[in-house]
Enzyme design. Structure first.
Site, PDB file in Angstrom:
ATOM      1  N   SER A 199      -2.990  -1.245   6.759  1.00  0.00           N
ATOM      2  CA  SER A 199      -3.498  -1.333   5.392  1.00  0.00           C
ATOM      3  C   SER A 199      -4.399  -2.551   5.286  1.00  0.00           C
ATOM      4  CB  SER A 199      -2.323  -1.469   4.412  1.00  0.00           C
ATOM      5  OG  SER A 199      -2.769  -1.795   3.114  1.00  0.00           O
ATOM      6  N   TYR A 206       5.393  -6.033   1.059  1.00  0.00           N
ATOM      7  CA  TYR A 206       4.645  -4.932   1.657  1.00  0.00           C
ATOM      8  C   TYR A 206       3.573  -5.472   2.606  1.00  0.00           C
ATOM      9  CZ  TYR A 206       1.456  -0.982   2.134  1.00  0.00           C
ATOM     10  OH  TYR A 206       0.645  -0.002   2.648  1.00  0.00           O
TER      11      TYR A 206
END
Length: 240
Positions: A145, A158
């Site tokens: 990501s 995260y």
């Protein structure tokens, strides 16, 4: 359906394959003639995706798998070897995301992200690397990501899992090059997936997002490169 002519038909395992990026990647890879093995936790959703692929003329099967459980990931690898005899690509796509400030101390959510996003990748590597070393070839892909490049507000844990994925995959790249194992991370910005349905930050609804098919196309681009080309990371961001 476009069949591979000059390029090798590959056996591709995809985790998190029943929605979003994983589902789009499975459908696209199968449409290019590859054999896909879908893995996720919900059998009905796996069967539905396999049916879509087969109805379009593709080759697909599935194995119910919880990537946070080492034994189930090993069983996925064993299942694929028993059916196809080799593993050309392992796409470690399964992941979860939760947004919240650290002071809310959502430890259960932190542990779930670590179990799936980090341990799930490690379990996949533990099962696949010995196979690919024996084959003297293969490719391991991980869905990272842009959060693995920069920590944003309310996504500290995260982001930490995605920074971990980058470190792990870069290490595998350097250690396994002599075994002709290629590695690739695909690092998208926000994508239109189910990730955002349960998030409490309504501002996320206004953020420009990529489509799952955009990321699938990038993954397949890396898979279909010649064996002497190792694309290590693709970062994608929306233009609008």
């Amino acid at each position: 359906m476009r069949r591979l002519l000059l390029q090798q038909v590959k056996t591709i395992i995809i985790t998190g394959a029943t929605s979003g990026i994983g589902k789009a990647t499975a459908i696209l890879a199968a449409s290019h003639g590859h054999k896909v093995v879908l893995a996720a936790r919900k059998e009905a959703d796996l069967q539905a995706t396999v049916d879509i692929i087969k109805q379009a003329g593709g080759q697909a099967t599935f194995k119910v798998t919880d990537v946070s459980k080492k034994a189930e990931v090993q069983a996925l690898i064993d299942f694929t070897l028993a059916k196809y005899g080799r593993i050309d690509v392992l796409d470690l796509n399964a992941g979860v995301m939760s947004f919240a400030p650290m002071n809310e101390v959502r430890v259960d959510e932190w542990e779930r992200m670590i179990d799936i996003n980090v341990k799930g990748v490690l379990y996949g590597l533990a099962a696949a690397i010995p196979v690919m070393e024996k084959q003297q070839g293969g490719q391991i892909i991980a869905t990272d990501s842009t959060a693995g490049h920069q920590v944003g507000q309310n996504n500290t844990v995260y982001a930490s899992t995605k920074f971990s994925v980058r470190a792990i995959m870069d290490g595998v790249r350097t250690e396994e090059a002599q075994s002709h194992i290629r590695t690739m991370m695909v690092s998208p910005a926000f994508v239109k997936t189910g990730f955002f349905e349960d998030q409490r930050n309504t501002n996320l609804e206004q953020v420009p997002k990529l489509r799952p098919e955009d990321i699938a196309a990038a993954v397949l681009f890396a898979i279909e490169q010649p064996e002497n080309v190792d694309i290590n990371e693709i970062v994608l961001r929306p233009t609008l």
